[in-house]
Enzyme design. Sequence first.
Site, PDB file in Angstrom:
ATOM      1  N   LYS A   1     -10.431 -15.186  57.653  1.00 37.95           N
ATOM      2  CA  LYS A   1      -9.249 -14.726  58.384  1.00 37.95           C
ATOM      3  C   LYS A   1      -8.900 -15.019  59.590  1.00 37.95           C
ATOM      4  O   LYS A   1      -7.787 -15.408  59.843  1.00 37.95           O
ATOM      5  CB  LYS A   1      -9.283 -13.235  58.069  1.00 37.95           C
ATOM      6  CG  LYS A   1      -9.235 -12.905  56.684  1.00 37.95           C
ATOM      7  CD  LYS A   1      -9.713 -11.078  56.579  1.00 37.95           C
ATOM      8  CE  LYS A   1      -9.730 -10.809  54.900  1.00 37.95           C
ATOM      9  NZ  LYS A   1     -10.175  -9.501  54.886  1.00 37.95           N
TER      10      LYS A   1
ATOM     11  N   GLN B   1     -11.441  -4.038  57.185  1.00 35.12           N
ATOM     12  CA  GLN B   1     -12.199  -4.790  56.136  1.00 35.12           C
ATOM     13  C   GLN B   1     -13.101  -3.552  55.398  1.00 35.12           C
ATOM     14  O   GLN B   1     -14.032  -2.985  55.862  1.00 35.12           O
ATOM     15  CB  GLN B   1     -13.263  -5.717  56.834  1.00 35.12           C
ATOM     16  CG  GLN B   1     -14.042  -6.589  55.785  1.00 35.12           C
ATOM     17  CD  GLN B   1     -13.021  -7.251  55.042  1.00 35.12           C
ATOM     18  OE1 GLN B   1     -12.361  -8.090  55.488  1.00 35.12           O
ATOM     19  NE2 GLN B   1     -13.028  -7.456  53.758  1.00 35.12           N
TER      20      GLN B   1
ATOM     21  N   ASP C   1      -2.188  -4.677  55.204  1.00 34.05           N
ATOM     22  CA  ASP C   1      -2.612  -4.646  53.566  1.00 34.05           C
ATOM     23  C   ASP C   1      -1.861  -3.869  52.810  1.00 34.05           C
ATOM     24  O   ASP C   1      -1.920  -3.822  51.540  1.00 34.05           O
ATOM     25  CB  ASP C   1      -4.034  -4.112  53.643  1.00 34.05           C
ATOM     26  CG  ASP C   1      -5.016  -4.976  53.522  1.00 34.05           C
ATOM     27  OD1 ASP C   1      -4.643  -6.206  52.955  1.00 34.05           O
ATOM     28  OD2 ASP C   1      -6.344  -4.865  53.705  1.00 34.05           O
TER      29      ASP C   1
END
Length: 370
Positions: free
Chosen positions: A114, A160, A183
Site C-alpha cells: 500500500k 490493517q 475502507d
Amino acid sequence: MPLHGLLTRGILVLLASSSFVAPSHSFVPFVAPGPGRPRASVPNLSSSPDVDAETPTSTMTTTAKDLDGKSIASAVRSELAEKLASLGSDDSRPGLAVMLVGQRKDSQTYVRMKQKACADCGMDSFLEEYKDVESATEEDLLAKIAAWNDDPKVHGILIQLPLPEKIDEAKILAAVKPEKDVDGLHPANAASLFNTATHAGATKLNWKELTSIPFHIPCTPQGCIELLDRSGIEIEGANAVVVGRSNLVGLPVAMLLLHRNATVTIVHSRTKNIEDVVKRADIVVAAVGRAKMISKSWLKPGCAVIDVGINSVDAPGTKRGYKLVGDVDYEGAREVAGHITPVPGGVGPMTIAMLLRNTWNGWRRTKEGK
C-alpha cells in the site's frame, strides 16, 4: 495444515502475482482453505487472455472473455497519477495513514504494498506500527486515530486487520472519522450506502459515477462495479445474484448493484434450490469463500461472473504444492459465461486501486469544503 497457514500462503501468492495487488482487509475474509462504458460486445471466441504463472488456464475451447483486473486497476492508478502530477509544488497532496498492530507477515506485506502504491502515484503515506502486541493498548490506538482525525495532512485512515484478540475491533473502526474511513467500514458510511433515497425530497446520487458519491464505499465491492463498468457490461435491468451475505463484500456489492437498477438476489447457506436461483442471473458475484463451489451447470449462458473468492487448494507436483482458486470453477465456467474474472488477477488488483481512489476523493472533498 492449520487454517492460519493456509490463509497466509494463499494471500502471499496473490500478492506476488501482480504489482499493487495487496488487498485491503475488505478483500481478505474470502480466503478459505483447500475485491469508457460501451455496452458489452459479443464475446470473442478466439480470445486469449494475458495470464501469469498463477492465473488459471485451460486447453479447452473457451467462450468467456477474462475481465482483466490488472489492466483496469493499472488504468485507475495511471489516472490518479496524472491528476497528482498536475498539482503545483505548493499544493497539499492526498495522504493515507495506516495502522499496523503486531508482526503478522501477511499484514506487513500488505502495508508495504500500500505504501509503495501511494508513492508510485504521488500520494503521501504514514505508518504507525505497534510491533509489541502485549504492550499495545486500545487507548494507544484510539489516541493515534484521534490525532490522525485532526491532522490536515491525513485524508484517509486504514486500520490493517485483523487486530489482536484483546483489541475491540469495532470500537477502533468506529473511532475513525467517516470522511477519513477509506475502507468504508464506519457505521455512518455503511448507513449511507444502504439509503436508497427513493422517498420524495431525497437527494439523488449519480451511482454511475462512483467518484461523485459523497462518502466512502468499501474498496472490494467498488472494484467489482468498476470492473463491470469498464468492461462494458450493462448493469441496469440485469438480474444479479450475489453469493454470500458478508458485511464486507456481499451486502455492500448487492447495494451497489441495486443503486444501478439491477434486480438483485442474495443467496446464502440457507437458500433453497440455490443452483436454480444462480442460473437465472445475468451477473453473478461470488463472495462466499468455498473453492470452486459454483460450477458451470449453475450459470446462465453468456452471463458475467465476478469471482471475489481466494481459496488455497492442494496441487501435488507443483513447486508450492498448492494453488489459488476462486469460488467459481474457472475452467468449467469459461465454457458457459460471457465474461469472467480470473483468480488471481481479477478482483484483487482492483481493491488497492479503489483504496487509492478513495484517498484521492477524501482529499478532493476536503479541498472543496465538502
